[in-house]
Design a protein around this motif. Structure first.
Motif, PDB file in Angstrom:
ATOM      1  N   LEU A   1       0.843  -1.196   0.000  1.00  0.00           N
ATOM      2  CA  LEU A   1       0.000   0.000   0.000  1.00  0.00           C
ATOM      3  C   LEU A   1       0.878   1.245   0.000  1.00  0.00           C
ATOM      4  CD1 LEU A   1      -2.461  -1.099   2.841  1.00  0.00           C
ATOM      5  CD2 LEU A   1      -2.933  -1.148   0.386  1.00  0.00           C
ATOM      6  N   SER A   2       0.278   2.357  -0.338  1.00  0.00           N
ATOM      7  CA  SER A   2       0.997   3.621  -0.215  1.00  0.00           C
ATOM      8  C   SER A   2       0.949   4.064   1.248  1.00  0.00           C
ATOM      9  CB  SER A   2       0.351   4.695  -1.097  1.00  0.00           C
ATOM     10  OG  SER A   2      -0.944   5.006  -0.594  1.00  0.00           O
ATOM     11  N   LYS A   3       1.880   4.916   1.635  1.00  0.00           N
ATOM     12  CA  LYS A   3       1.875   5.434   3.004  1.00  0.00           C
ATOM     13  C   LYS A   3       0.585   6.200   3.310  1.00  0.00           C
ATOM     14  CE  LYS A   3       4.704   8.214   6.144  1.00  0.00           C
ATOM     15  NZ  LYS A   3       5.973   8.942   6.250  1.00  0.00           N
ATOM     16  N   PRO A   4       0.091   7.075   2.404  1.00  0.00           N
ATOM     17  CA  PRO A   4      -1.181   7.752   2.690  1.00  0.00           C
ATOM     18  C   PRO A   4      -2.345   6.768   2.864  1.00  0.00           C
ATOM     19  CG  PRO A   4      -0.025   8.921   0.958  1.00  0.00           C
ATOM     20  CD  PRO A   4       0.730   7.645   1.202  1.00  0.00           C
ATOM     21  N   ASN A   5      -2.334   5.692   2.086  1.00  0.00           N
ATOM     22  CA  ASN A   5      -3.382   4.684   2.227  1.00  0.00           C
ATOM     23  C   ASN A   5      -3.281   4.010   3.597  1.00  0.00           C
ATOM     24  OD1 ASN A   5      -5.514   3.015   1.654  1.00  0.00           O
ATOM     25  ND2 ASN A   5      -4.545   1.980  -0.062  1.00  0.00           N
ATOM     26  N   LEU A   6      -2.080   3.685   4.013  1.00  0.00           N
ATOM     27  CA  LEU A   6      -1.872   3.098   5.338  1.00  0.00           C
ATOM     28  C   LEU A   6      -2.400   4.030   6.429  1.00  0.00           C
ATOM     29  CD1 LEU A   6       1.242   1.333   6.718  1.00  0.00           C
ATOM     30  CD2 LEU A   6       0.395   3.346   7.879  1.00  0.00           C
ATOM     31  N   LEU A   7      -2.109   5.332   6.284  1.00  0.00           N
ATOM     32  CA  LEU A   7      -2.528   6.312   7.295  1.00  0.00           C
ATOM     33  C   LEU A   7      -4.044   6.527   7.315  1.00  0.00           C
ATOM     34  CD1 LEU A   7       0.407   8.850   6.954  1.00  0.00           C
ATOM     35  CD2 LEU A   7      -0.116   7.394   8.933  1.00  0.00           C
ATOM     36  N   TYR A   8      -4.729   6.069   6.290  1.00  0.00           N
ATOM     37  CA  TYR A   8      -6.186   6.098   6.306  1.00  0.00           C
ATOM     38  C   TYR A   8      -6.718   5.110   7.355  1.00  0.00           C
ATOM     39  CZ  TYR A   8     -11.008   5.340   4.811  1.00  0.00           C
ATOM     40  OH  TYR A   8     -12.375   5.211   4.793  1.00  0.00           O
ATOM     41  N   TYR A   9      -6.017   3.981   7.524  1.00  0.00           N
ATOM     42  CA  TYR A   9      -6.455   2.918   8.429  1.00  0.00           C
ATOM     43  C   TYR A   9      -5.881   3.052   9.839  1.00  0.00           C
ATOM     44  CZ  TYR A   9      -8.158   0.806   4.162  1.00  0.00           C
ATOM     45  OH  TYR A   9      -8.829   0.583   2.992  1.00  0.00           O
ATOM     46  N   PHE A  10      -4.682   3.567   9.942  1.00  0.00           N
ATOM     47  CA  PHE A  10      -4.015   3.762  11.236  1.00  0.00           C
ATOM     48  C   PHE A  10      -3.361   5.133  11.213  1.00  0.00           C
ATOM     49  CE2 PHE A  10      -4.070  -0.840  10.676  1.00  0.00           C
ATOM     50  CZ  PHE A  10      -4.499  -1.283  11.915  1.00  0.00           C
ATOM     51  N   ASP A  11      -3.565   5.912  12.259  1.00  0.00           N
ATOM     52  CA  ASP A  11      -3.054   7.289  12.228  1.00  0.00           C
ATOM     53  C   ASP A  11      -1.582   7.425  12.615  1.00  0.00           C
ATOM     54  OD1 ASP A  11      -3.233   6.909  14.947  1.00  0.00           O
ATOM     55  OD2 ASP A  11      -4.654   8.530  15.308  1.00  0.00           O
ATOM     56  N   SER A  12      -0.947   6.337  13.054  1.00  0.00           N
ATOM     57  CA  SER A  12       0.466   6.436  13.432  1.00  0.00           C
ATOM     58  C   SER A  12       1.093   5.048  13.532  1.00  0.00           C
ATOM     59  CB  SER A  12       0.593   7.137  14.790  1.00  0.00           C
ATOM     60  OG  SER A  12       0.024   6.330  15.808  1.00  0.00           O
ATOM     61  N   LYS A  13       2.395   5.041  13.598  1.00  0.00           N
ATOM     62  CA  LYS A  13       3.148   3.811  13.822  1.00  0.00           C
ATOM     63  C   LYS A  13       2.765   3.220  15.176  1.00  0.00           C
ATOM     64  CE  LYS A  13       7.667   3.885  14.947  1.00  0.00           C
ATOM     65  NZ  LYS A  13       9.151   3.913  14.823  1.00  0.00           N
ATOM     66  N   THR A  14       2.594   4.078  16.172  1.00  0.00           N
ATOM     67  CA  THR A  14       2.230   3.605  17.509  1.00  0.00           C
ATOM     68  C   THR A  14       0.869   2.927  17.500  1.00  0.00           C
ATOM     69  OG1 THR A  14       3.578   5.310  18.556  1.00  0.00           O
ATOM     70  CG2 THR A  14       1.845   4.320  19.905  1.00  0.00           C
ATOM     71  N   ALA A  15      -0.082   3.465  16.756  1.00  0.00           N
ATOM     72  CA  ALA A  15      -1.417   2.858  16.688  1.00  0.00           C
ATOM     73  C   ALA A  15      -1.340   1.444  16.113  1.00  0.00           C
ATOM     74  CB  ALA A  15      -2.351   3.723  15.852  1.00  0.00           C
TER      75      ALA A  15
END
Length: 194
Positions: free
Chosen positions: A34-48
């Motif tokens: 996935l793209s990083k923006p797509n990943l951030l759609y599902y989880f807002d951070s590495k910690t999440a």
């Protein structure tokens, strides 16, 4: 759900290999395809992502301890727990490494879980073991340290898998490890007959 699963599966590999500090959202996104923006759609951070993984992992890894039956045969219940923990370590080494990495850092992201959920469960299971000892159904062992010993003996095969592989010449340790751990813990747990 599919993309969340792809992200979590990729993150497990990245976190268990690189640790929390070495893991990046870019490497997780790449692993998930996935793209990083797509990943951030599902989880807002590495910690999440990391906390979600750890929460799921703890639920899975604690199930065998939860299932310890106070009405069962004490030696067989504990040997079953040893076998289950060993199987999990051999089948889910990345999960074990992820948890070990968090513990080595002082559990900064899951300390509340350890205090609020693991500690009460641990205390209940130690009380069951102590009741078995008091009833003469188990040898007199120290319940907390017995559980620690089970965790150490079984999860070693996951957390130090590279070392185990080299020292055993690449042999699959599952059969010999299971036989050894059963023999060792049976001797420790079996009550002495008068």
């Amino acid at each position: 759900m599919r993309n969340r699963r792809l992200i979590l599966d990729a993150a497990l590999v990245v976190f268990s290999r690189d640790g929390y500090g070495g893991a990046t959202l870019d490497s997780i996104a790449t692993g998930a395809g996935l793209s990083k923006p797509n990943l951030l759609y599902y989880f807002d951070s590495k910690t999440a992502i990391y906390v979600t993984l750890l929460s799921q992992l703890l639920e899975t890894w604690l199930d065998p301890l939860i299932e310890l039956d106070p009405d069962g045969d004490p030696v067989e219940e504990l040997l079953g727990y040893v076998r289950h923990k060993l199987d999990m370590s051999l089948e889910l080494p990345d999960e074990s490494k992820l948890f070990a990495g968090e513990m080595l850092q002082g559990a900064p992201r899951i300390m509340n879980h350890l205090q609020d959920e693991l500690k009460p469960l641990f205390d209940r299971k130690c009380a069951i073991i102590q009741n078995w000892i008091d009833a003469g159904k188990l040898a007199p062992v120290d319940p907390p340290h017995l559980i620690f010993s089970i965790w150490a003996a079984t999860q070693h095969y996951a957390d130090f898998g590279a070392q185990v592989s080299v020292l055993l010449g690449g042999e699959n340790p599952s059969v010999r490890a299971a036989a050894h751990l059963e023999q060792m813990f049976r001797k420790v747990l079996q009550p002495q007959t008068p």
